[in-house]
Design a protein around this motif. Structure first.
Motif, PDB file in Angstrom:
ATOM      1  N   GLY A 259       0.819  -1.202   0.000  1.00 46.85           N
ATOM      2  CA  GLY A 259       0.000   0.000   0.000  1.00 46.85           C
ATOM      3  C   GLY A 259       0.857   1.257   0.000  1.00 46.85           C
ATOM      4  O   GLY A 259       2.036   1.231   0.368  1.00 46.85           O
ATOM      5  N   SER A 261      -0.839   4.440   1.157  1.00 49.58           N
ATOM      6  CA  SER A 261      -2.160   4.963   1.471  1.00 49.58           C
ATOM      7  C   SER A 261      -2.183   6.467   1.719  1.00 49.58           C
ATOM      8  O   SER A 261      -1.385   6.983   2.506  1.00 49.58           O
ATOM      9  CB  SER A 261      -2.721   4.220   2.689  1.00 49.58           C
ATOM     10  N   ASN A 263      -3.748  10.082   3.053  1.00 47.16           N
ATOM     11  CA  ASN A 263      -4.487  10.646   4.189  1.00 47.16           C
ATOM     12  C   ASN A 263      -4.749  12.112   3.829  1.00 47.16           C
ATOM     13  O   ASN A 263      -3.833  12.934   3.849  1.00 47.16           O
ATOM     14  CB  ASN A 263      -3.640  10.517   5.457  1.00 47.16           C
ATOM     15  N   SER A 291      -1.151  -0.662   5.625  1.00 49.22           N
ATOM     16  CA  SER A 291      -2.123   0.423   5.481  1.00 49.22           C
ATOM     17  C   SER A 291      -1.616   1.750   6.032  1.00 49.22           C
ATOM     18  O   SER A 291      -2.390   2.690   6.206  1.00 49.22           O
ATOM     19  CB  SER A 291      -3.422   0.048   6.206  1.00 49.22           C
ATOM     20  N   GLY A 293      -0.411   5.411   6.691  1.00 53.74           N
ATOM     21  CA  GLY A 293      -0.704   6.655   5.981  1.00 53.74           C
ATOM     22  C   GLY A 293       0.578   7.324   5.536  1.00 53.74           C
ATOM     23  O   GLY A 293       0.965   8.379   6.054  1.00 53.74           O
ATOM     24  N   TYR A 417      -1.300   1.311  -6.065  1.00 49.58           N
ATOM     25  CA  TYR A 417      -1.872   0.688  -4.875  1.00 49.58           C
ATOM     26  C   TYR A 417      -3.288   1.207  -4.583  1.00 49.58           C
ATOM     27  O   TYR A 417      -3.664   2.291  -5.028  1.00 49.58           O
ATOM     28  CB  TYR A 417      -0.982   0.947  -3.658  1.00 49.58           C
ATOM     29  N   ALA A 420      -5.711   1.416   1.460  1.00 49.18           N
ATOM     30  CA  ALA A 420      -6.447   2.208   2.435  1.00 49.18           C
ATOM     31  C   ALA A 420      -6.400   3.679   2.056  1.00 49.18           C
ATOM     32  O   ALA A 420      -5.566   4.117   1.259  1.00 49.18           O
ATOM     33  CB  ALA A 420      -5.867   2.000   3.833  1.00 49.18           C
ATOM     34  N   ALA A 421      -7.312   4.465   2.657  1.00 46.72           N
ATOM     35  CA  ALA A 421      -7.336   5.911   2.428  1.00 46.72           C
ATOM     36  C   ALA A 421      -8.158   6.560   3.537  1.00 46.72           C
ATOM     37  O   ALA A 421      -9.103   5.960   4.050  1.00 46.72           O
ATOM     38  CB  ALA A 421      -7.937   6.249   1.066  1.00 46.72           C
ATOM     39  N   ALA A 440      -9.790   2.371  -3.014  1.00 47.88           N
ATOM     40  CA  ALA A 440      -9.183   1.717  -1.848  1.00 47.88           C
ATOM     41  C   ALA A 440     -10.220   0.845  -1.160  1.00 47.88           C
ATOM     42  O   ALA A 440     -11.410   1.174  -1.138  1.00 47.88           O
ATOM     43  CB  ALA A 440      -8.633   2.756  -0.872  1.00 47.88           C
ATOM     44  N   THR A 443     -11.319   2.399   4.125  1.00 50.27           N
ATOM     45  CA  THR A 443     -11.332   3.862   4.174  1.00 50.27           C
ATOM     46  C   THR A 443     -11.838   4.355   5.521  1.00 50.27           C
ATOM     47  O   THR A 443     -12.595   3.665   6.220  1.00 50.27           O
ATOM     48  CB  THR A 443     -12.215   4.448   3.060  1.00 50.27           C
ATOM     49  N   GLY A 459      -7.589  -4.839  -0.487  1.00 56.53           N
ATOM     50  CA  GLY A 459      -7.423  -3.661  -1.314  1.00 56.53           C
ATOM     51  C   GLY A 459      -7.865  -3.793  -2.748  1.00 56.53           C
ATOM     52  O   GLY A 459      -8.228  -4.865  -3.229  1.00 56.53           O
ATOM     53  N   SER A 463      -2.939  -3.760  -4.647  1.00 61.63           N
ATOM     54  CA  SER A 463      -2.928  -4.068  -3.214  1.00 61.63           C
ATOM     55  C   SER A 463      -3.570  -5.419  -2.921  1.00 61.63           C
ATOM     56  O   SER A 463      -3.666  -5.808  -1.755  1.00 61.63           O
ATOM     57  CB  SER A 463      -3.642  -2.965  -2.426  1.00 61.63           C
TER      58      SER A 463
END
Length: 488
Positions: A259, A261, A263, A291, A293, A417, A420-421, A440, A443, A459, A463
């Motif tokens: 990832g 990710s 933010n 994951s 950030g 990727y 996550a976000a 993603a 989240t 993911g 991912s």
């Protein structure tokens, strides 16, 4: 298992209910990343060992010693495992910190989550499932779920205990048998987990553990025709290899991979709050979290304020051995990984990014033998930089600037990727607009990082494919069968 640091822990493989060493081969030293000392020795398993484990799992599955018992009975086993994890919680947490280097509080949380995960699947497997269809007056049609068969489970080094549990718990709940390979870097708490599984009386052959390298043991598990499913968590490069190799035998594959990710921080947020979430999002687990950030996107109107406050926060993070009280960030997991992370920091400098803080190995205050790196912050980056595009998997963050909502979305989705976000804003409509545009699988709105056994984890894009946890995590370890009954 002793957790003494004076005598190295003698680890073993577990095949068909028996503990065994790798005959005629040197062991693999397991290093405490806080001090560089060897504290365990791991058997270097062979392709033959992997084949023995697969044969044991195949025989156990075909004999029905696990798959044919009731869901209620399997549930009771899982609950006993959860109880034992809690009974050994202190020992497990100490070993996890020695094995991986993470802060003691993080290790304790992982142990607690591991017990809760077994309890979750112990309950879920007893819930109603299946479907019936009214397709004809002459036919009763139904759908049932069955175990896949022999499952090859391969886990990474960043959450040795928890990632093992995320796979073993649902695989066992569904009625499968297992060939399990922990990381050779952090195998100690996974072995303790297998000891617990043996202690509660899970039948021989149901759970097997083979240790060694991914190139030898892991590949042997992936290639074997008697393995019906591969569930892997780790790097994207390895995941691609597994997917290609598994195609030869058309086995089910579940991959939770890398990832990068994003933010996203909008200007209407509370600065202190979003800085705290940003710090936790990247420096928890020393940044060795899929994951994490690792890209913080900040609206241009508050960019300078955010960077200043973030750097001040990074300076205050206490770095040291995970078993020292008050330590918030431990070492990287190995010398090899330390060199990789430091290499990326050099790449960032060469690419022209501004090193706002950190970037150095820590060799003071008795930390010279461990794999410690300062919390590291890059600013003034561009989307094409490698430190923006590639997973570093360490305590290194890039802080990017955006102007509009549309630009933030484009930057956030601008990597291969999609794990996550997160987005921080007081505008609820904007939060939902942005999250719905995120490519993603995991989240968050106005938070970053919480994980729940009840919710799916996985993911988009490179991912991975498939999901861990939740009902979706159980689905991965089940086949769906249609049954049609002639009523005439």
């Amino acid at each position: 298992m002793s957790n003494s640091t004076t005598t190295a822990i003698d680890l073993k493989m577990y095949i068909n209910g028996e503990w065994k060493a790798a005959e005629g081969r040197p062991t693999i030293p397991v290093i405490n990343p806080a001090n560089g000392e060897v504290f365990a020795q791991l058997p270097q398993g062979t392709v033959a060992d992997a084949k023995d484990a697969i044969a044991a799992a195949r025989q156990a599955f075909d004999a029905g010693v696990w798959s044919d018992i009731s869901a209620q009975e399997r549930s009771e086993y899982l609950l006993k495992i959860a109880d034992k994890i809690e009974e050994y919680a202190e020992e497990l947490a100490v070993l996890e910190t020695m094995d991986n280097g993470k802060a003691a509080g993080e290790s304790s949380a992982d142990v607690s989550d591991a017990a809760a995960c077994f309890r979750y699947y112990a309950g879920l497997i007893k819930a109603p499932d299946g479907q019936t269809y009214h397709v004809s007056t002459d036919i009763q049609a139904m759908v049932v779920r069955e175990p896949v068969g022999v499952c090859g489970l391969i886990v990474p080094w960043n959450f040795p205990l928890l990632m093992s549990v995320w796979k073993i718990a649902p695989a066992l709940a569904a009625g499968n048998t297992i060939v399990f390979k922990p990381s050779e870097v952090t195998p100690v708490t996974p072995q303790k987990l297998i000891e617990i599984i043996e202690e509660v009386g899970v039948p021989a052959g149901v759970v097997n553990m083979v240790t060694g390298t991914g190139a030898e043991v892991g590949n042997a598990i992936v290639e074997h025709a008697d393995v019906d499913l591969i569930s892997f968590t780790g790097g994207t490069k390895t995941g691609k290899h597994i997917m290609k190799t598994a195609a030869d035998t058309i086995k089910k594959v579940s991959l939770e991979l890398g990832g990068k990710s994003p933010n996203i921080i909008f200007e209407d947020t509370d600065l202190d709050t979003v800085v705290e979430y940003g710090l936790g999002g990247i420096f928890y687990g020393t940044g060795q979290v899929c994951s994490a950030g690792s890209r913080i996107l900040v609206q241009d109107t508050i960019y300078d304020q955010y960077v200043e406050a973030f750097v001040e926060g990074a300076k205050k993070i206490k770095v040291g051995p995970g078993n020292v009280e008050g330590v918030e960030m431990g070492p990287l997991v190995s010398q090899q990984h330390l060199e990789k992370v430091l290499g990326y920091i050099e790449i960032g400098k060469e690419e022209g990014a501004t090193l706002a803080y950190g970037g150095n190995r820590i060799k003071t205050d008795g930390l010279e033998n461990g794999y410690f790196v300062e919390p590291t912050v890059f600013t003034n980056v561009t989307p094409d930089m490698r430190i923006v595009q590639e997973e570093i998997f360490g305590p290194v963050v890039v802080i990017q600037k955006f102007s509009t909502e549309e630009e933030a979305i484009a930057l956030a989705n601008g990597t291969v990727y999609g794990l996550a976000a997160g987005v921080f804003t007081t505008d609820g409509a904007r939060a939902m607009r942005v999250i719905r545009k995120m490519k993603a699988g995991i989240t968050w709105i106005n938070t970053f990082g919480p994980t729940f056994n009840e919710a799916p984890w996985g993911g988009y894009k490179q991912s991975g494919v498939g999901r861990n946890l939740g009902t979706f995590g159980l689905d991965e370890f089940q086949e769906v069968k249609q049954i049609n009954i002639n009523l005439q």
